[in-house]
Scaffold this motif. Sequence first.
Motif, PDB file in Angstrom:
ATOM      1  N   LEU A  72      -7.367 -10.441   5.340  1.00 20.77           N
ATOM      2  CA  LEU A  72      -6.794  -9.387   6.168  1.00 20.77           C
ATOM      3  C   LEU A  72      -6.291 -10.007   7.465  1.00 20.77           C
ATOM      4  O   LEU A  72      -7.067 -10.638   8.196  1.00 20.77           O
ATOM      5  CB  LEU A  72      -7.827  -8.299   6.461  1.00 20.77           C
ATOM      6  CG  LEU A  72      -8.378  -7.554   5.232  1.00 20.77           C
ATOM      7  CD1 LEU A  72      -9.605  -8.254   4.680  1.00 20.77           C
ATOM      8  CD2 LEU A  72      -8.719  -6.124   5.580  1.00 20.77           C
ATOM      9  N   THR A  73      -5.008  -9.848   7.743  1.00 17.89           N
ATOM     10  CA  THR A  73      -4.369 -10.493   8.889  1.00 17.89           C
ATOM     11  C   THR A  73      -3.845  -9.453   9.865  1.00 17.89           C
ATOM     12  O   THR A  73      -3.153  -8.506   9.465  1.00 17.89           O
ATOM     13  CB  THR A  73      -3.205 -11.391   8.425  1.00 17.89           C
ATOM     14  OG1 THR A  73      -3.692 -12.329   7.459  1.00 17.89           O
ATOM     15  CG2 THR A  73      -2.605 -12.139   9.607  1.00 17.89           C
ATOM     16  N   ASN A  74      -4.171  -9.625  11.139  1.00 13.54           N
ATOM     17  CA  ASN A  74      -3.655  -8.763  12.197  1.00 13.54           C
ATOM     18  C   ASN A  74      -2.331  -9.341  12.684  1.00 13.54           C
ATOM     19  O   ASN A  74      -2.302 -10.364  13.369  1.00 13.54           O
ATOM     20  CB  ASN A  74      -4.670  -8.676  13.338  1.00 13.54           C
ATOM     21  CG  ASN A  74      -4.186  -7.798  14.484  1.00 13.54           C
ATOM     22  OD1 ASN A  74      -3.081  -7.262  14.449  1.00 13.54           O
ATOM     23  ND2 ASN A  74      -5.018  -7.660  15.509  1.00 13.54           N
TER      24      ASN A  74
ATOM     25  N   VAL B 242      -5.184   1.576   5.959  1.00 14.74           N
ATOM     26  CA  VAL B 242      -4.700   0.258   6.365  1.00 14.74           C
ATOM     27  C   VAL B 242      -3.604   0.426   7.399  1.00 14.74           C
ATOM     28  O   VAL B 242      -2.569   1.046   7.129  1.00 14.74           O
ATOM     29  CB  VAL B 242      -4.183  -0.541   5.149  1.00 14.74           C
ATOM     30  CG1 VAL B 242      -3.705  -1.922   5.578  1.00 14.74           C
ATOM     31  CG2 VAL B 242      -5.270  -0.663   4.085  1.00 14.74           C
ATOM     32  N   ASP B 243      -3.836  -0.109   8.591  1.00 13.98           N
ATOM     33  CA  ASP B 243      -2.849  -0.043   9.664  1.00 13.98           C
ATOM     34  C   ASP B 243      -1.572  -0.779   9.249  1.00 13.98           C
ATOM     35  O   ASP B 243      -1.616  -1.771   8.519  1.00 13.98           O
ATOM     36  CB  ASP B 243      -3.446  -0.679  10.930  1.00 13.98           C
ATOM     37  CG  ASP B 243      -2.546  -0.495  12.133  1.00 13.98           C
ATOM     38  OD1 ASP B 243      -1.667  -1.342  12.343  1.00 13.98           O
ATOM     39  OD2 ASP B 243      -2.742   0.483  12.867  1.00 13.98           O
ATOM     40  N   LYS B 244      -0.438  -0.286   9.739  1.00 18.15           N
ATOM     41  CA  LYS B 244       0.851  -0.905   9.399  1.00 18.15           C
ATOM     42  C   LYS B 244       0.930  -2.355   9.863  1.00 18.15           C
ATOM     43  O   LYS B 244       1.704  -3.156   9.332  1.00 18.15           O
ATOM     44  CB  LYS B 244       1.998  -0.107  10.009  1.00 18.15           C
ATOM     45  CG  LYS B 244       2.042   1.356   9.616  1.00 18.15           C
ATOM     46  CD  LYS B 244       2.159   1.551   8.120  1.00 18.15           C
ATOM     47  CE  LYS B 244       2.233   3.031   7.759  1.00 18.15           C
ATOM     48  NZ  LYS B 244       2.215   3.248   6.292  1.00 18.15           N
TER      49      LYS B 244
ATOM     50  N   PHE C 122       0.836  -1.198   0.000  1.00 12.00           N
ATOM     51  CA  PHE C 122       0.000   0.000   0.000  1.00 12.00           C
ATOM     52  C   PHE C 122       0.873   1.251   0.000  1.00 12.00           C
ATOM     53  O   PHE C 122       2.059   1.203   0.331  1.00 12.00           O
ATOM     54  CB  PHE C 122      -0.912   0.022   1.226  1.00 12.00           C
ATOM     55  CG  PHE C 122      -2.026  -0.979   1.169  1.00 12.00           C
ATOM     56  CD1 PHE C 122      -3.225  -0.665   0.548  1.00 12.00           C
ATOM     57  CD2 PHE C 122      -1.875  -2.241   1.724  1.00 12.00           C
ATOM     58  CE1 PHE C 122      -4.260  -1.586   0.493  1.00 12.00           C
ATOM     59  CE2 PHE C 122      -2.894  -3.169   1.673  1.00 12.00           C
ATOM     60  CZ  PHE C 122      -4.102  -2.838   1.057  1.00 12.00           C
ATOM     61  N   ASP C 123       0.246   2.358  -0.386  1.00  6.86           N
ATOM     62  CA  ASP C 123       0.917   3.643  -0.292  1.00  6.86           C
ATOM     63  C   ASP C 123       1.391   3.849   1.149  1.00  6.86           C
ATOM     64  O   ASP C 123       0.633   3.651   2.098  1.00  6.86           O
ATOM     65  CB  ASP C 123      -0.045   4.764  -0.698  1.00  6.86           C
ATOM     66  CG  ASP C 123       0.635   6.116  -0.807  1.00  6.86           C
ATOM     67  OD1 ASP C 123       1.137   6.607   0.227  1.00  6.86           O
ATOM     68  OD2 ASP C 123       0.660   6.681  -1.903  1.00  6.86           O
ATOM     69  N   ALA C 124       2.644   4.277   1.293  1.00  9.08           N
ATOM     70  CA  ALA C 124       3.244   4.382   2.632  1.00  9.08           C
ATOM     71  C   ALA C 124       2.545   5.407   3.515  1.00  9.08           C
ATOM     72  O   ALA C 124       2.624   5.325   4.741  1.00  9.08           O
ATOM     73  CB  ALA C 124       4.729   4.736   2.500  1.00  9.08           C
TER      74      ALA C 124
ATOM     75  N   PRO D  34      -5.936  -6.147  19.460  1.00 11.75           N
ATOM     76  CA  PRO D  34      -6.990  -5.997  18.448  1.00 11.75           C
ATOM     77  C   PRO D  34      -6.857  -4.667  17.705  1.00 11.75           C
ATOM     78  O   PRO D  34      -6.504  -3.643  18.284  1.00 11.75           O
ATOM     79  CB  PRO D  34      -8.281  -6.036  19.268  1.00 11.75           C
ATOM     80  CG  PRO D  34      -7.911  -6.729  20.539  1.00 11.75           C
ATOM     81  CD  PRO D  34      -6.495  -6.344  20.814  1.00 11.75           C
ATOM     82  N   ILE D  35      -7.156  -4.683  16.391  1.00 17.26           N
ATOM     83  CA  ILE D  35      -7.154  -3.472  15.579  1.00 17.26           C
ATOM     84  C   ILE D  35      -8.392  -3.480  14.688  1.00 17.26           C
ATOM     85  O   ILE D  35      -8.992  -4.533  14.442  1.00 17.26           O
ATOM     86  CB  ILE D  35      -5.880  -3.349  14.713  1.00 17.26           C
ATOM     87  CG1 ILE D  35      -5.688  -4.596  13.837  1.00 17.26           C
ATOM     88  CG2 ILE D  35      -4.663  -3.122  15.565  1.00 17.26           C
ATOM     89  CD1 ILE D  35      -4.475  -4.501  12.930  1.00 17.26           C
ATOM     90  N   ALA D  36      -8.772  -2.296  14.234  1.00 21.61           N
ATOM     91  CA  ALA D  36      -9.974  -2.177  13.411  1.00 21.61           C
ATOM     92  C   ALA D  36      -9.741  -2.759  12.025  1.00 21.61           C
ATOM     93  O   ALA D  36      -8.654  -2.596  11.437  1.00 21.61           O
ATOM     94  CB  ALA D  36     -10.381  -0.710  13.305  1.00 21.61           C
ATOM     95  N   LEU D  37     -10.746  -3.431  11.507  1.00 17.54           N
ATOM     96  CA  LEU D  37     -10.676  -3.958  10.149  1.00 17.54           C
ATOM     97  C   LEU D  37     -10.789  -2.794   9.173  1.00 17.54           C
ATOM     98  O   LEU D  37     -11.714  -1.995   9.254  1.00 17.54           O
ATOM     99  CB  LEU D  37     -11.801  -4.963   9.918  1.00 17.54           C
ATOM    100  CG  LEU D  37     -11.758  -5.724   8.595  1.00 17.54           C
ATOM    101  CD1 LEU D  37     -12.167  -7.182   8.815  1.00 17.54           C
ATOM    102  CD2 LEU D  37     -12.681  -5.091   7.567  1.00 17.54           C
TER     103      LEU D  37
END
Length: 576
Positions: free
Chosen positions: A364-366, A334-336, A327-329, A371-374
């Motif tokens: 999508l993998t955490n 999208v969380d890192k 993804f664009d940096a 926990p983080i938001a989807l």
Amino acid sequence: MKKRPWKSSLTAIMLGAMIVQGGTAVWAADAAPTAPVSAPTVNYGLTSDIRAAVKSVAVTPTASGSQLAVTVRLYNGGVTQNRVPEHELRVQTSSGVSYTLKPSGTNKESLQPKEIGELVYMTAVDTKEIGTIDQLSFVNVDVYSYPKVEKTLLAMPTNSVWYGAMGSAALQNLNNVTWGQSFVIPGVNSGITYTAVETSMQNTTAGRVAVVTVLASNPGAGRETVPAFRMDAQSETKNYEGKRAEVEPVTLEAGEQKYIHFAIPVENGVTLSNLVVLSTDTFVAKGAAEAATAATTVATGKLAIAWPKQQGSTTAVPYTIGQPIAFDALTKVVDKSTQVSLMELHLHENPGEGFKTAVAKFKLTNTSTSPIALPAFVSELVSTQGLTYQGARQANVTEMMNPGLSYVVSYSYIVPQSEEGTSFSLKLLDTVAAAPYTTTIAALQTDLQQEEAEDSTISLYPFDLKINDVAVNTQTTAQLTYTYKVRLDMDIKQKENVVVDNNFSKLRFEIVDSAGRVLGSKDAAFTGVNKLISGVQMIDASNITTDQFSYPFTVNVYETIETANGTAKRLLKVIK
């Protein structure tokens, strides 16, 4: 050694473009080494401590004549507060005509030590024959003397004047920048560099809009706020005024980069030729009861950028299905710690429908420890001919992702029957950064997956299905109600650490007679009490009150996904 006083009228000291970043004076050339080289800003002595420089001069046509506007930047180099001397600001044309401009009600009357202030002046005249502006001057007028006494405090040449409204002749006076080339805005008190990186034409309820994404970078040593400016677009015959999508001020820390966005309403079918960068200042009439209603925006063209030949300006990178997506940096969508992979991309026929359906399935993998938001992104499928098909996300998704687990989100695309392409670009879009418009955060070039052979395993990520046998039995009640029972023998294997809940897609078994009539259907889930399992199982199809059917039966097996646009179907298998 005797100090030499500042020389006033027509005597210049070449100091370069003075910029304040984090309270420290630096040079523009040092602050933005990658920017195009441009003529340095010339500063002149207005008083022994206050220096002046021309930020912008603009002559803009109006309905009845012309609007003249000037912005001058002052800097107090002294160690104490200094009052700006009483003056009138005048502009002179090459033919000797002089115009006196009115000061804005918000102009500073004094400057603190090391402070920079910008003074805005404007006037409207009922003539379009202004001519060429070549000088502006600060003139002190003693109205108490008779005859009145005038003294020129400072005269400055105007090397760059914007003669709007966007004609080709006006653009000839601007610096030209190629698409993708970094630039600073001439005359503006800022070291921030900018690069135009993407354009897209987007349709809204209000009409067609050109959206331009610009990368702003702060190469300085302190925090900076992006100054007021806008981008307009130009066709061969018309100008289209743009507006920055960000409402709140955009601040950059030292070394930080952020995107800013400009929305430019255009007409359908228009061909754009240039982007124009315009600095903007605000003029407020003195004595106005409400400054907000009396405020006028003064725009001055600074740079011209050729409109990119390739629409979109974002190149899709080759992608292998199953690999993590880059993804664009700078994206915030999208969380890192979230790893996203495209696991499936199919395009197939829909028996009985007038269109094809494409289905993309993302994992999508955490990868974090909490926990983080989807993430919620939008997707588009683009054919090799440039046709864009908007994706519909599945209606219900998990809001939070637990660490170490993967989740599946599906998107469907309605595609015309005429679409025969096997390779597509898949664009993932951010709907927040430039709301209500979208910006690209990833662009992938990939081939469609081939549908499985009749006797092979069906991939329905994270499940692998193998249908061994299907049989349909009919039961009739006394009320002539016909019930169809599907006897299903299948093998199911599920990938580990992939969460499947009631939001996941379902299988639909559709019973069709030899005349092509749908007699009944039944949806079966992969979760819940009556979920699909490996082995033999019976599925009751919907009842139907008719005896008008003919053998033999055919069973169409679909994957169904509930989206905001309704139920999307992917044909998996036809069993006769």
